[in-house]
Scaffold this active site. Structure first.
Site, short mmCIF file in Angstrom:
data_model
loop_
_atom_site.label_atom_id
_atom_site.label_comp_id
_atom_site.label_asym_id
_atom_site.label_seq_id
_atom_site.Cartn_x
_atom_site.Cartn_y
_atom_site.Cartn_z
N THR A 65 0.83 -1.22 0.00
CA THR A 65 0.00 0.00 0.00
C THR A 65 0.86 1.27 0.00
O THR A 65 0.65 2.17 -0.81
CB THR A 65 -0.90 0.00 1.25
OG1 THR A 65 -1.58 -1.26 1.28
CG2 THR A 65 -1.90 1.11 1.23
N ALA A 115 11.88 -4.23 -5.46
CA ALA A 115 11.92 -5.66 -5.11
C ALA A 115 10.63 -6.02 -4.41
O ALA A 115 10.23 -5.34 -3.45
CB ALA A 115 13.12 -5.95 -4.20
N GLU A 171 -5.61 -4.80 11.26
CA GLU A 171 -5.05 -5.97 10.60
C GLU A 171 -5.88 -7.20 10.97
O GLU A 171 -6.59 -7.19 11.96
CB GLU A 171 -3.61 -6.20 11.11
CG GLU A 171 -2.69 -5.01 11.01
CD GLU A 171 -2.35 -4.67 9.57
OE1 GLU A 171 -2.32 -5.59 8.74
OE2 GLU A 171 -2.14 -3.48 9.28
N LYS A 199 5.89 3.82 18.44
CA LYS A 199 5.97 5.22 18.00
C LYS A 199 6.34 6.15 19.16
O LYS A 199 7.14 7.08 19.00
CB LYS A 199 4.63 5.63 17.38
CG LYS A 199 4.30 4.83 16.11
CD LYS A 199 2.84 5.00 15.70
CE LYS A 199 2.49 4.17 14.47
NZ LYS A 199 1.04 4.06 14.22
N1 HSE Z 1 -1.77 0.31 12.30
C1 HSE Z 1 -1.45 1.69 12.45
C2 HSE Z 1 -2.67 2.46 12.91
C3 HSE Z 1 -0.95 2.34 11.20
O1 HSE Z 1 -3.75 1.91 13.05
O2 HSE Z 1 -2.52 3.64 13.14
C4 HSE Z 1 0.48 2.07 10.94
O3 HSE Z 1 1.28 2.43 12.01
#
Ligand code: HSE
Length: 436
Positions: free
Chosen positions: A13, A43, A190, A205
């Protein structure tokens, strides 16, 4: 001047977005960078899909090591993710003298010290704007825009999936599990949403931001991490009645004894701008001594928002790669030999305020017992809310907001309250931050 040559590892993406934005805005980007930036090699294990995206504009290979081995490639973009093969490839790319751009927060939060040291030894840059809060230029802001300041704290909504879930739970009064299914159906979460809902993605983060804000090494293993999977709709409702919203916050704070680094659901006054960040959006609030409070808001994920950050890094490297490495902006904002060893504090030493929900027997003396225990632990109460018991029920919810106290004191008081026969269920404890 000949174009700077970029090799892209992984064209999912974000990779696709990077290729498309770079192609669409090529002229504008060249006017800024002073050179054409060209993705000349890609790649991806899915060679056919990659070819369908890049056409004949770039060479497509299945083996990432072919990109790293190509002497014409100046910059490698790593968009594979995870700590496994991605770590190996980044280390190999650095060893081959390539500059690296990555969106991989997990990799940098866990292995950043090793990766930045390898990059320094080789005189190459590792850029990672896309690793935190997607399209929001928060790394640039913390590392460069706020460089005059002593940063005191930052607090961010840095996971869009969980913010979407919390917004829906509040808006529609739905339970966590129902909204999670909806988030998965919409493609926010996910298929295995553990990193999002258990706060791990946000902690990666927050760890990276703490390093840049305070000049400490990345120390994901020291972060306190709690997600939202146990959060109940009732607490969102009670918080609302008391003038608060519940957000999953990543917090990094400098205090007299060290650094607080924590991710957990948190009550935030509804009147704060950050409390009104809804859906999958991200926001980071930074408190610094000279500038005061600043707030950064935008899309924290998605193809083109994240590509925006990746390309900003490509432009930075294009401008700076001929500069003496000693004159470049340090990876973690502070000169590497000036990193501090301030300790990241264990959670029981953190000072914060609390929301408690106790399921109690509706009988004389219960409130006095509970508040007496808090008082004996030195914990001052800010507000109390007691729902009238429903007809025929002899139990009710008692909600208590406290002022700041040391978490260790709260743990002790909670253990005592939990042992009271009139406390009928496990006490719900959430933390509260005024962010003022
Ligand atoms: N999965 C993360 C979110 C995005 O829901 O913010 C990528 O860091």
């Amino acid at each position: 001047m000949k174009p700077i040559q970029v090799g892209l590892l992984g064209i999912g993406t974000v990779g696709r977005g990077t290729f498309e934005v770079l192609t669409r805005n090529q002229e504008e980007i060249q006017r800024r960078a002073g050179r054409t930036i060209q993705i000349s090699m890609v790649a991806d294990l899915d060679v056919e899909r990659a070819r369908a995206i890049v056409g004949n504009q770039a060479q497509v290979v299945a083996d990432a090591r072919q990109v790293i081995a190509n002497p014409d490639i100046d910059i490698v973009i790593e968009l594979i993710g995870g700590y496994g093969i991605a770590r190996q490839l980044v280390i190999e790319a650095i060893a081959a003298g390539k500059h690296v751009v990555t969106a991989n927060k997990a990799l940098l939060a866990v292995h950043g010290t090793e990766i930045f040291a390898a990059a320094r030894a080789k005189g190459v840059m590792v850029a990672f704007e896309a690793a935190v809060a997607g399209g929001i230029p928060i790394i640039k802001a913390l590392r460069e825009g706020l460089t005059a300041n002593r940063i005191q704290w930052l607090a961010g909504i840095i996971n869009g999936t969980t913010n979407f879930i919390l917004s829906e739970m509040r808006d529609k009064g739905l339970p966590f599990d129902d909204v999670l299914q909806q988030a998965q159906a919409l493609g926010y979460a996910e298929a295995d949403p553990t990193f999002d809902i258990e706060g791990i993605d946000a902690a990666h983060k927050a760890t990276i931001m703490s390093a840049i804000a305070f000049g400490i090494p990345v120390q994901f293993d020291k972060a306190h991490v709690e997600g939202i999977s146990k959060l109940q709709a009732a607490d969102i409702r009670y918080a609302e009645q008391l003038g608060y919203r519940i957000k999953l916050l990543g917090i990094a704070k400098r205090v007299a004894t060290g650094i607080e680094l924590r991710v957990h659901p948190c009550l935030v006054p509804a009147k704060r701008l950050i409390a009104n960040v809804e859906g999958a959006m991200n926001a980071v609030m930074v408190q610094a001594d000279a500038v005061g409070t600043t707030l950064y808001y935008g899309k924290g994920a998605g193809s083109e928002p994240t590509a925006s950050a990746v390309i900003a890094d490509l432009v930075d490297i294009t401008r700076l790669h001929t500069a003496d490495p000693l004159n470049r902006v340090p990876h973690l904002a502070f000169q590497p030999d000036s990193l501090s060893n301030w300790p990241v504090l264990p959670m029981d030493q953190v000072v914060t305020s609390y929301y408690l929900r106790l399921r109690v027997a509706d009988q004389a003396g219960v409130l006095a017992d509970v508040t007496g225990m808090l008082a004996r632990s030195g914990i001052s109460i800010e507000a109390v809310l007691q729902r009238a018991a429903d007809a025929g029920e002899n139990q009710t919810d008692l909600i208590i907001l406290t002022h700041d106290c040391v978490e260790d004191h709260m743990n002790q008081a909670m253990a005592q309250m939990q042992a009271l026969p009139s406390v009928l269920a496990p006490i719900i404890r959430l933390r509260k931050e005024d962010l003022s």
